[in-house]
Each structure stands twice: as structure tokens, then as C-alpha cells.
Write a protein that holds these residues in place. Structure first.
Motif: not given
Ligand code: KDG
Length: 327
Positions: A246-247, A257-260, A299-301
Motif C-alpha cells: 500500500g502506501a 497514516g498507512m493505507v493497505p 492504491n486502487r488505480v
């Protein structure tokens, strides 16, 4: 476009959401695995970090313009037609007589590893982009500039153009995102690359390095410390791409923050993931989404981009992205 620009200027409305510049190339992707010298069959596609982002943004419904130069040749016509077909404004793409367009070969990716690429771009029309080609009115017609380290690496004049474009947009109150997109083979040395990329990155509002890039650029190992390096030098937001994990994001105001990452069952080719990430993030931030949601969209794109062999073919339309968000 010219008329539309003038009219919007009078109305005080931006004609473009995002402007970008840099080199796009024809790309030949190997149909067979193994040494490129032994490959007999290739599929022609489009490559270019900035145009990948521009196309990603346009598919999400943003108004995007790309300033560049192409040679007076079939690759140049292919590049212009392909980018234009995606709804990106190419009114500032100049066809230069007597110069050539770039192309690259890309090996067939295996087991999710980064495929080898070989460039044929030295002296190309786009690499000769120079400060005298800067179009202030065109850049001013946009709310935001997206720049990458690829255009900066192409030549001294292209590097000068990058500095000018970023400074100009910041001076005029526009936001600027910068993706280091390190291409060591295009720089005279790693030291020059690190110095110049950091010089540009520190002028931007939002900086988006991959973790490996951040380590090379800052000498720090941890996302937190890489982010600190840029935040201490005036950047407002750093988002560090962690691949499948993720990022990580951190702002000058102390939000972090962390986004998986998104789960991808079949990774076909990772090239273009970072550009998809940038398109997702920039579109979301310009739409005013909260940061964590913007990083989730990024993340999705990015995840869409790695499920195909081309660098930009996988980038989602707004409908595809919405469908995923609802699933
Ligand atoms: O490698 C490059 O220089 C390119 O611009 C081609 C690719 O499409 C791009 O890097 C992907 O980020």
C-alpha cells in the motif's frame, strides 16, 4: 482550445484541471519471454510516465493538457493520436520537422518482476524541450501541475524546463505534484540524479516517491524518515508507495497514516503502477477527498494498472473505479 482558454480566462475559470509535460514514446512490448535480441514479435503500445498520468486523469473525467514535442514521423503521429484519443488536450504538442520521436522496447514481464526496458530516445524531439517552449498562458489555465523526474532526466534543457514550470505554477498559487520516477540510465551519475531530483521535489507541494526511490534520494530507510526529509524542506504532503503493502502518507500538519494495498490475484506487469497511483491521488485531492481516501483511490488505480502488459491500458474509467468501490 485557444478560444476556450481565452473565454475561461475572462470568466476566471480554469480550462484545465491538470497540466503536464514530458516525453511519450512508442513502445514495443515483447510477445515472448527472454532476451529482447531474440524476440521476433512485439506489440506496439504507448509509454511515457506523464502521459500515463494524463490518461489516467482523463479517464477519471478530469480535464488534462499535455505539452510536448514529437518528431515529424509515424511514431510522432501515433503518439499524438493515441494521447488525443484519450481526451487529453494536445494543442501544445508541437511536431518538429527534422527531429525524431522516441521509442522503447520492453521485455515480457515474468512472475511479477519489473521487465527490462531499452530506450531509443537520445536527441528525440521531446528531449529537446527547453525553457523557450514554456507556455505561461496554457499552464495558468490549469489548477494543478503534475511533473515527474523522467522529463527532468532527458536533457539539460528539459531539466531547466522542469524547474521553470514548477516555480511558475507555485508562484501563481497552483498546486504541484512531483513523482521522482528515477531513471538512473538517463542521468550522468547517481549523485547528479539525487541532487537534481531532490531540488525539484522540494519545490513541489505533494511528493510521491516509491520506497526504494525514497531510500536512494534521502539516505533514510523508513517511510517516516523519508517523509521528514521532504517535509523539513517545504513539501506539504509526502506519499510513499510501498508496492503490494500500500502506501504511507504524512503531511506538514502532522497527519499521517498507512493505507493497505489492494489485493491483485494476477500481477501481469508492474510498469505504470506509480503513474496510476499518481492519477488516483491527484484526482482525489483535486476533488477535495480526505487524504486517507485519496491514498486508497491511488492504491486502487495503481492496482488496475498492473493487471495488463501495457503501461496505461489498464487505467480505469470513472465507472470502473466506482464499480470497484461499491463491490
Ligand atoms: O521509462 C520511461 O521513461 C517511461 O516514461 C515509460 C513508462 O511508460 C513509464 O516510465 C512508466 O512509469
Amino acid at each position: 482550445m485557444e478560444q476556450e482558454l481565452r473565454q475561461k480566462e475572462i470568466q476566471g475559470v480554469h480550462a484545465l484541471d491538470v497540466v503536464t509535460y514530458g516525453e511519450a514514446m512508442a513502445m514495443f512490448v515483447a510477445e515472448e519471454t527472454g532476451d529482447l535480441a531474440a524476440v521476433a514479435h512485439f506489440t506496439r503500445r504507448l509509454a511515457g510516465a506523464e502521459t500515463n498520468v494524463a490518461i489516467g486523469l482523463a479517464r477519471l473525467g478530469l480535464r488534462v493538457g499535455w505539452l510536448s514535442r514529437v518528431g515529424d514521423d509515424s511514431f510522432g503521429r501515433f503518439i499524438r493520436a493515441s494521447v488525443q484519443a484519450e481526451g487529453v488536450d494536445c494543442s501544445r504538442v508541437v511536431t518538429v520537422a527534422g527531429q525524431t520521436s522516441a521509442f522503447q522496447l520492453k521485455a515480457r514481464a515474468e512472475n511479477g518482476a519489473d521487465p527490462l526496458v531499452e530506450y531509443f530516445r537520445k536527441g528525440s524531439a521531446a528531449s529537446r524541450l527547453a525553457p523557450e517552449h514554456f507556455d505561461a498562458a496554457y499552464f495558468l489555465s490549469a489548477r494543478h501541475l503534475h511533473a515527474t523526474g523522467v522529463a527532468a532526466a532527458l536533457s539539460e534543457t528539459s531539466l531547466a524546463f522542469a524547474g521553470q514550470a514548477i516555480d511558475f505554477m507555485r508562484e501563481h498559487g497552483r498546486t504541484v505534484s512531483f513523482d521522482p520516477n528515477l531513471r538512473p540510465t538517463l542521468w550522468p551519475s547517481q549523485a547528479v540524479m539525487v541532487e537534481q531530483i531532490n531540488r525539484l521535489a522540494c519545490k513541489a507541494d505533494w511528493v510521491l516517491p516509491g520506497l526504494g526511490e525514497g531510500k536512494i534520494l534521502t539516505g533514510h530507510e523508513l517511510p517516516h524518515d523519508i517523509a521528514s526529509f521532504y517535509l523539513q524542506r517545504g513539501v506539504r504532503l509526502v506519499v510513499i508507495k510501498l508496492g503490494a503493502d500500500g502506501a504511507y502518507y504524512r503531511t506538514a500538519e502532522g497527519d499521517s497514516g498507512m493505507v493497505p494495498g489492494e489485493r491483485v490475484a494476477n500481477v501481469v506487469d508492474t510498469v505504470g503502477a506509480g503513474d496510476g497511483f499518481a492519477a488516483g491521488l491527484v484526482s482525489a485531492l483535486l476533488e477535495g477527498l480526505p487524504l486517507a481516501q485519496a491514498v486508497r483511490r491511488a492504491n486502487r488505480v495503481g492496482a488496475f494498472a498492473i493487471q495488463v502488459a501495457g503501461d496505461m491500458e489498464g487505467l480505469p474509467t470513472r465507472a470502473q473505479l466506482d464499480a470497484l468501490a461499491q463491490s
